[in-house]
Design an enzyme around this catalytic site. Structure first.
Site, PDB file in Angstrom:
ATOM      1  N   GLN B 113      -6.950   6.751  -0.739  1.00 29.41           N
ATOM      2  CA  GLN B 113      -5.613   6.859  -0.134  1.00 29.41           C
ATOM      3  C   GLN B 113      -4.548   6.958  -1.226  1.00 29.41           C
ATOM      4  OE1 GLN B 113      -4.362   3.147   1.496  1.00 29.41           O
ATOM      5  NE2 GLN B 113      -2.755   4.006   2.776  1.00 29.41           N
ATOM      6  N   SER B 116       0.728   4.747  -2.220  1.00 26.99           N
ATOM      7  CA  SER B 116       1.663   3.954  -3.028  1.00 26.99           C
ATOM      8  C   SER B 116       1.954   4.602  -4.368  1.00 26.99           C
ATOM      9  CB  SER B 116       1.083   2.566  -3.304  1.00 26.99           C
ATOM     10  OG  SER B 116       0.711   1.949  -2.113  1.00 26.99           O
ATOM     11  N   SER B 148      -7.364   2.441  -4.458  1.00 33.43           N
ATOM     12  CA  SER B 148      -8.709   1.868  -4.382  1.00 33.43           C
ATOM     13  C   SER B 148      -9.743   2.977  -4.289  1.00 33.43           C
ATOM     14  CB  SER B 148      -8.851   0.972  -3.151  1.00 33.43           C
ATOM     15  OG  SER B 148      -7.830   0.017  -3.129  1.00 33.43           O
ATOM     16  N   GLU B 231      -5.086   1.172   9.159  1.00 33.21           N
ATOM     17  CA  GLU B 231      -5.442   0.403   7.971  1.00 33.21           C
ATOM     18  C   GLU B 231      -5.358  -1.092   8.280  1.00 33.21           C
ATOM     19  OE1 GLU B 231      -2.899   0.947   4.483  1.00 33.21           O
ATOM     20  OE2 GLU B 231      -4.493   0.097   3.235  1.00 33.21           O
ATOM     21  N   GLU B 364       4.770 -10.033   4.050  1.00 32.81           N
ATOM     22  CA  GLU B 364       6.209 -10.109   4.344  1.00 32.81           C
ATOM     23  C   GLU B 364       6.625  -8.908   5.196  1.00 32.81           C
ATOM     24  OE1 GLU B 364       4.904 -10.495   1.244  1.00 32.81           O
ATOM     25  OE2 GLU B 364       5.125 -12.675   1.236  1.00 32.81           O
TER      26      GLU B 364
END
Ligand SMILES: Cc1cc2nc3c(=O)[nH]c(=O)nc-3n(C[C@H](O)[C@H](O)[C@H](O)COP(=O)(O)OP(=O)(O)OC[C@H]3O[C@@H](n4cnc5c(N)ncnc54)[C@H](O)[C@@H]3O)c2cc1C
Lengths: 366, 394
Positions: B113, B116, B148, B231, B364
């Site tokens: 993926q 990010s 990853s 996910e 968060e």
């Protein structure tokens, strides 16, 4: 009401702190610590020499008459705060506090002689018990026959750096030179890379008797260790807080500094409050040990029971609030997490110290 | 095809035609895909039968009882199975579905993926990797991070910015990136466990054919929502037997090692056991709600609980180990083939679990989602919604 302990830092203590901090800032930054942690020489011998011998900090707890500085646990605690702040790989807690205090508890000429060597930084000592041993825990002893010692102890902190091991055998305490025949020190793989652990194997190793009654001296050493470990935990927690606050001021997401989100501000404010409490508990332990107060056992266990989880919490929050970068090897936060987690086991867990506290204040378990 | 009995019958017929004992594992799995028994809720011809998703359990039970070779699991191709596949199914063209789903399910092609970036984590929509149209292709340049399994992957799901002049959510497009293409460079990024499970990925003028675009140009954020939702379910939502998760190893240690027990640890362990069991039941209830056709909002919370419990339980486990908790099994840097949260020893579990509240959206951010989307609380004032991406502060 008993007179309250002195919970502040004296001017001398503040000066000591800035001297240690500036040395560590120069010689012990996170990159250096990380590189060393994975090298074949995980202890920083040069840094130790400067701290112990040149600055005289190894002898803080040792009276001048025995070759030390004649200072107290209060100053040693300040040194430990700074060492915790830098996760410095030096055997201060093990040699200058635990082994030293154990020798002070012997009160024999043989022990006094060794104290001189430790205090001057010429020699490094380690109490040969697993680092997890708390002041009220039972421990296994080594076998002794005609002054020859045989047996094995694991998870001994800083043993690989030590010149002399303090070994409990047959009820007595013996000094064993690590260079002697029959002594093997084998590094183990530690969770906390900055406080190396080793297995010590003795095979008819020659030992010098320090005292025939080890128990009181060993408890004294472990208690001082536990009480002052709280200061290391405080320094560590303080680094985690400071570093995280600084990061969240500069890290931008959603077109604003991440530290401007109230959820995170509250988390950090809570953490700050924990360090405020930890400081009071750690100072109280240092002062009680320094004044040899009757309250010292309570103060030491109180400080451990409180500061252990605070240090772990601070490191865990630091990692989480750094986000992905906190999960990386190259960012130093993991060194602090691993130290904090190992410290939580070292010298008795918070749970073990809560039991001591309960006993001492007459809050017995059901 | 919505009837459990019918599926059992089909599965048995399939087993009769392909007896596990005498069929090679790979051939068996290929046949299973073609028979629609891979993921029964997928359409016919794409590994499924258009059956309700919940009925997969019926098929799996039959296959397991017959000793069938196991399908490639999420530890090897978690991103492929849990994220890429549902996104391709929802947004892919017929041709893309045919090309990608079968080898994905078979584990012949592993996925990663590429979302990010160093400057865009929680605020993923701020990403800056650029994709510029060039004839039938897109030229993609940028840096991705925390990827990853990129070192094992053949394909990646990728989001990139196609229009920097629009507000950030609107200028993003979703692609499938071939990790073997020139210009894709994967560098290991070591993590606190000692391993390099994730990577940095540098994309330098990588040429991606427009045929590998998923969804419309500029609609990438919408497509990515499907991926992210899946996910979060994939990370926290596995179906487990009692003591199947993180609580398993510590419970076993407790039973086997009476000398480690203390009153304090006992209280804390039992408290966590209760929480773990209740979390398991919550997951089970969620699945029953799905089967009954009214999915609840509880799904958004499952990864939160999963992460918190994984961390607390593994933290307690290290403490329970006492002296052994001071040790670690191995710091050697390696690049694992699989992702395994439970693998190795207590110290590893403790460290790896720290990632659970960061990967796939931090706790968060997930709490914000629960507060705003489930509870309907107003969002914080936002300054980033309507300005052009290129004018955002960094
Ligand atoms: C083990 C692991 C594997 C990963 N694998 C992949 C992968 O395969 N592919 C991929 O694309 N990404 C992957 N990631 C990246 C992951 O998705 C991001 O790290 C995550 O989204 C957080 O982004 P960040 O690291 O930039 O942290 P930041 O967004 O910078 O967050 C820093 C801190 O601020 C908090 N914060 C941010 N915004 C808010 C807010 N609005 N309110 C309150 N708090 C807030 C965060 O919760 C965090 O604590 C992985 C991460 C890890 C740790």
């Amino acid at each position: 009401m008993t007179t309250p302990s002195d919970l502040l830092y004296s001017e001398t203590e503040d000066e000591l702190r800035s001297a240690v901090r500036s040395l560590l800032t120069d010689r012990c930054d996170a990159t250096q610590v990380l590189a060393r942690a994975e090298s074949d020489a995980p202890h920083d011998g040069d840094l130790w020499k400067t701290l112990a011998a040149d600055m005289g900090l190894a002898g803080l707890l040792v009276p001048e008459s025995l070759g030390g500085q004649g200072a107290t646990h209060r100053e040693a605690a300040v040194v430990l705060e700074e060492l915790g702040r830098f996760v410095a790989p030096v055997p201060y807690l093990t040699s200058a506090v635990i082994a030293t205090e154990t020798l002070l508890g012997c009160g024999t000429p043989a022990a006094d002689e060794l104290l001189g060597a430790l205090a001057s930084g010429r020699s490094i000592g380690a109490l040969a018990l697993p680092l997890s041993t708390g002041p009220s825990a039972s421990y296994a002893e080594i076998e002794e026959k005609d002054g020859r010692l045989t047996g094995r102890v694991t998870a001994v902190a800083d043993a690989a750096a030590a010149d002399v091991l303090l070994v409990v055998a047959g009820g007595g305490l013996y000094a064993v030179e690590t260079a002697s025949d029959g002594v093997t020190v084998t590094a183990q793989t530690p969770l906390d890379l900055t406080r190396p652990l080793a297995a010590v194997t003795l095979d008819s190793a020659p030992g010098r008797l320090l005292t025939a009654d080890a128990s009181a001296a060993v408890r004294r050493g472990l208690r001082a260790g536990a009480g002052l470990l709280a200061s290391e935990q405080l320094g560590l927690a303080d680094w985690c807080l400071t570093e995280t606050v600084a990061y969240l001021k500069t890290r931008h997401q959603f077109n604003r500094p991440v530290g401007s989100f109230q959820a995170l501000k509250h988390r950090l404010a809570e953490l700050w409050l924990e360090t405020v409490h930890a400081r009071a508990a750690a100072r109280n332990a240092a002062d009680a040990l320094a004044t040899a107060s009757d309250e010292a056992p309570l103060a030491a266990s109180l400080a451990q029971a409180y500061c252990s989880p605070v240090a772990v919490h601070a490191a865990e929050e630091a990692l989480q609030l750094h986000g992905g970068i906190g999960m990386t090897w190259e960012h130093p936060v993991h060194l602090y997490l691993k130290r904090a987690k190992a410290d939580a086991i070292a010298l008795g867990s918070a749970g073990a110290h809560r039991e001591i506290v309960a006993e001492l204040v007459d809050l017995r378990a059901p | 095809m919505s009837d459990a009995a019918e599926l059992v019958r089909r599965t048995q017929e399939f087993l009769a035609a392909h007896p596990p004992a005498s069929t090679a594992a790979e051939a068996f799995l290929e046949a299973r895909f073609d028979a629609g028994l891979a993921w029964v809720h997928y359409p016919e011809g794409l590994g499924g039968l258009g059956a309700p998703r919940a009925l997969q359990a019926v098929v799996d039970a039959e296959l397991e009882a017959a000793g069938a070779p196991p399908a490639v699991g999420p530890s090897l191709n978690g991103i492929g199975l849990g994220m890429a596949a549902p996104t391709i199914l929802a947004f892919g063209t017929e041709e893309q579905k045919r090309r990608f789903l079968r080898p994905l399910w078979l584990g012949q092609e592993i996925w990663c993926q590429l979302f990010s970036e160093p400057g865009a984590g929680s605020d993923l929509a701020a990403l800056g990797t650029r994709a510029v149209r060039d004839g039938e292709d897109w030229i993609v340049t940028g840096q991705k991070v925390w990827t990853s399994g990129a070192h094992n992957a053949r394909f990646a799901i990728l989001i990139a910015r196609t229009d920097p002049d629009l507000p950030k959510h609107r200028g993003i497009t979703y692609f499938v990136c071939d990790m073997t293409d020139p210009g894709v460079e994967v560098r290991p990024l070591r993590q606190i466990t000692g391993e390099a499970e994730f990577n940095e990925v540098f994309l330098t003028e990588v040429r991606i054919p427009d045929a590998h675009r998923l969804g419309e140009v500029g609609e990438g954020w919408k497509v990515a929502q499907t991926t992210l939702m899946n996910e979060r379910v994939a990370i926290g939502g596995a179906r487990l037997p009692r003591e199947g998760g993180m609580i398993g190893p510590i419970a076993a240690t407790w039973r086997e090692r009476p000398e480690l027990r203390t009153r304090d640890l006992h209280q804390r362990l039992v408290e966590l056991w209760v929480e773990a069991e209740v979390a398991r039941l919550t997951g089970e209830r969620l699945r029953q709600q799905l089967v009954a056709g009214h999915p609840g909002p509880e799904g958004s919370g499952m990864k939160l609980t999963f992460a918190r419990l994984a961390q607390q339980i593994s933290g307690l486990e290290v403490e329970l180990q006492g002296e052994e908790g001071l040790l670690y099994d191995d710091w050697t840097m390696r690049r694992p083939e699989t992702v395994d949260f439970l693998g190795r020893e207590a110290g590893y579990r403790y460290l790896r679990a720290k990632g659970n509240s960061i990967e796939g959206g931090t706790s968060e951010v997930l709490l914000n989602i629960v507060a705003e989307r489930v509870l309907g609380l107003p969002s914080e004032p936002r300054t980033d919604k309507d300005i052009a991406w290129k004018d955002l502060s960094r």
